[in-house]
Design a protein around this motif. Sequence first.
Motif, PDB file in Angstrom:
ATOM      1  N   MET A   1       0.851  -1.201   0.000  1.00 12.07           N
ATOM      2  CA  MET A   1       0.000   0.000   0.000  1.00 12.07           C
ATOM      3  C   MET A   1       0.886   1.250   0.000  1.00 12.07           C
ATOM      4  O   MET A   1       1.861   1.320   0.714  1.00 12.07           O
ATOM      5  N   LYS A   3       2.258   4.801   0.817  1.00  9.71           N
ATOM      6  CA  LYS A   3       2.210   5.484   2.107  1.00  9.71           C
ATOM      7  C   LYS A   3       1.383   6.748   2.056  1.00  9.71           C
ATOM      8  O   LYS A   3       0.753   7.121   3.034  1.00  9.71           O
ATOM      9  N   VAL A   6      -2.006   5.808   2.865  1.00 15.13           N
ATOM     10  CA  VAL A   6      -2.201   5.560   4.300  1.00 15.13           C
ATOM     11  C   VAL A   6      -2.489   6.888   5.014  1.00 15.13           C
ATOM     12  O   VAL A   6      -3.411   7.002   5.824  1.00 15.13           O
ATOM     13  N   VAL A   7      -1.692   7.895   4.668  1.00 13.96           N
ATOM     14  CA  VAL A   7      -1.868   9.212   5.294  1.00 13.96           C
ATOM     15  C   VAL A   7      -3.201   9.819   4.864  1.00 13.96           C
ATOM     16  O   VAL A   7      -3.946  10.362   5.692  1.00 13.96           O
ATOM     17  N   ARG A   9      -5.915   8.358   3.910  1.00 17.72           N
ATOM     18  CA  ARG A   9      -7.069   7.682   4.505  1.00 17.72           C
ATOM     19  C   ARG A   9      -7.275   8.115   5.955  1.00 17.72           C
ATOM     20  O   ARG A   9      -8.388   8.319   6.410  1.00 17.72           O
ATOM     21  N   ARG A  10      -6.170   8.278   6.667  1.00 26.14           N
ATOM     22  CA  ARG A  10      -6.277   8.753   8.046  1.00 26.14           C
ATOM     23  C   ARG A  10      -6.888  10.146   8.073  1.00 26.14           C
ATOM     24  O   ARG A  10      -7.763  10.450   8.870  1.00 26.14           O
ATOM     25  N   GLN A  13     -10.577  10.017   7.516  1.00 22.25           N
ATOM     26  CA  GLN A  13     -11.311   9.529   8.701  1.00 22.25           C
ATOM     27  C   GLN A  13     -11.392  10.609   9.769  1.00 22.25           C
ATOM     28  O   GLN A  13     -12.447  10.857  10.341  1.00 22.25           O
ATOM     29  N   VAL A  14     -10.262  11.261  10.007  1.00 22.20           N
ATOM     30  CA  VAL A  14     -10.208  12.257  11.066  1.00 22.20           C
ATOM     31  C   VAL A  14     -11.107  13.448  10.733  1.00 22.20           C
ATOM     32  O   VAL A  14     -11.773  14.001  11.594  1.00 22.20           O
ATOM     33  N   GLN A  17     -14.466  13.013  11.864  1.00 22.84           N
ATOM     34  CA  GLN A  17     -14.673  12.783  13.292  1.00 22.84           C
ATOM     35  C   GLN A  17     -14.771  14.099  14.042  1.00 22.84           C
ATOM     36  O   GLN A  17     -15.203  14.139  15.178  1.00 22.84           O
ATOM     37  N   MET A  83       6.178  11.828  12.142  1.00 22.04           N
ATOM     38  CA  MET A  83       5.974  11.552  10.730  1.00 22.04           C
ATOM     39  C   MET A  83       7.285  11.652   9.959  1.00 22.04           C
ATOM     40  O   MET A  83       7.590  10.843   9.102  1.00 22.04           O
ATOM     41  N   LEU A  88       9.005   7.691   5.663  1.00 21.81           N
ATOM     42  CA  LEU A  88       7.979   8.365   4.866  1.00 21.81           C
ATOM     43  C   LEU A  88       8.620   9.670   4.400  1.00 21.81           C
ATOM     44  O   LEU A  88       9.171  10.401   5.213  1.00 21.81           O
ATOM     45  N   TRP A  93       4.120  12.540   2.575  1.00 19.66           N
ATOM     46  CA  TRP A  93       3.310  13.036   3.683  1.00 19.66           C
ATOM     47  C   TRP A  93       2.388  14.168   3.227  1.00 19.66           C
ATOM     48  O   TRP A  93       1.178  14.133   3.447  1.00 19.66           O
TER      49      TRP A  93
ATOM     50  N   TYR B  73      15.997   6.174   4.629  1.00 20.80           N
ATOM     51  CA  TYR B  73      14.889   5.241   4.842  1.00 20.80           C
ATOM     52  C   TYR B  73      15.361   3.954   5.484  1.00 20.80           C
ATOM     53  O   TYR B  73      14.655   3.364   6.303  1.00 20.80           O
ATOM     54  N   PHE B 100      -2.115   2.474  11.985  1.00 20.83           N
ATOM     55  CA  PHE B 100      -1.615   3.517  11.088  1.00 20.83           C
ATOM     56  C   PHE B 100      -0.089   3.555  11.108  1.00 20.83           C
ATOM     57  O   PHE B 100       0.567   3.540  10.053  1.00 20.83           O
TER      58      PHE B 100
END
Lengths: 234, 346
Positions: A1, A3, A6-7, A9-10, A13-14, A17, A83, A88, A93, B73, B100
Amino acid sequence: MNKWWVVARREWQVSFQSPLAYVLLGIWMLLAGYFYVSILLGNQTTNLSALYQNLIILLLFIAPLLTMRLLAEERRTGSEELMLTAPLSPAQWVAGKYIGALLVWTVFSVVSLLFPLVTSRLGTLDWGITASSFLGLWLFGASTLAIGIFASSLTENQVVAAMVSFAVVLLFYATTWIQTTGWVSTLLTYVSMPGQLNNFTLGVIGVQNLIYFVSLIFGFLFISVRAVDLRRWT
Amino acid sequence: MDSVIDVIDVTKRYGPSRGVQGVSFSVRRGEVLGLLGPNGAGKTTTLRVITGFLPANGGRVLVEGHDIWEEPYEVRRRIGYLPDNPPLYPEMTVYEYLNFMGQLHELPAARRGVRIDEVAERLQLGDVLGRLIGRLSRGYRQRVGLAQAVLHEPPVLICDEPTVGLDPRQIAEMRELIRSFGQEHAVIFSSHILHEVRLLCSEIVIIHRGQVVTQGSPQDLTERLHGGTTQWLVRAKGPGDAVAAALRSVPGVHAVQEQPSPEGEAETAGVVRLLVEAGSTGGEDLADRLFGALAAGGWPARELRQLETSLEDVFLELTAAEQASSTTVAEPAHAKAGPQRGGGRR
């Protein structure tokens, strides 16, 4: 996936909320509804391009509020440190943060499709013009978000971030307000966002207009990444 | 070259007076290194350079042979980092957050689930996995921060002041965790509390105003301070001068002097209290010989023990020269302003 995903999607979601997204969505729909009704009744027409022009003005105020949090908050709380020490890159980011905000904005814009939908049930709607106007609105939003994330990368104060992004977007919006002639005028018209949006409201999707918005987005994302990166060196 | 992390002559400057200079050390797996110094000495800066958050002005950081600037990295993958005042996302649940962070550290989905369970069990987070981080107490947040740092099983674990702001029970738990992680990782942690560093570390680097003042094992440091001598306290029933003379004649003893009893403690009648200074060699033998001398004189021994010199002394001595600074070193659990401090670089 990936990265950045991933960021993103977070971020998505946030966003849903916190009450902020819902409040903004409510304001967006309330004012858009008001514009819709008043323009429709006043003009007695099913051409919605006037509505889209007004939504763009509304977006001038709302977009900075959608983006002010993105990087400024991470910096204030220090989570930026985690982060940037995770495997990453700053580009991944920032891209993730941007895509997350873009998804939220896409929800806003898609919800506003309610108006053309209603219009099409009541009369005849030119779907072509509506589609290009919608694309123009979406691109305008996407570029204000890029400007907003840049403003958010400059400070840890969200209010400052919001004001800076509002000012920069407004400048891009108002470049043609100054009266000039010759190449300066041509340049300012080219840089001006409303100038680039004209074609969209007429039902034309011009390649140069697309290039304008895409380069604006990538330009501001690029300097945001640089800003995040450079800050560590000072 | 079996060290996991090598820090070689790292220098970081901010402006004319702040930053750190010439920090070097190595840590092997199974070792705990303590970075000790008063607040503002440059501990956080040093750790930030090691984690790659701040670029150094000079020197190198190698993690399992990978240079932090050439292969960032490779290095970041191998480091677990618990920053000062762990910055978590309060609006996420503990599980979401760990998931996460696991994704960012490239743990495959199946492994991630296993690791989250393992780490949650070890750090006793099982009950709060579904709770929002923002609702957790300070102690739990610190543990979530630690969970995040060890989730991807990094060879190097770096903790910045992990016990600050915790209550005494939580401090004890956190120390126990660091000790246990120290058995499988190379751990670097910073603290301004001597006692803690002494308790946990096999190697200590004392840093003051951005400079390494001294480094070595706790024993090394105390020995270095006292120039290789040991001190013994002897209490025995007998005439003071005669006892002192007898002890002075014991091989290895440099000096004997009568010691006043500590304040508020009256010495038993007829008992002398003597401070014996001897070479550091001999150890147990010296105790035997001292006892032998007392027995030969027919003076019943009441007490015979080696005095431990504390790291506190080392530290105070080393930093005393620069007494202008307002150090708070000897105060355990001294609260310090967290968030402002960390953000002071712009």
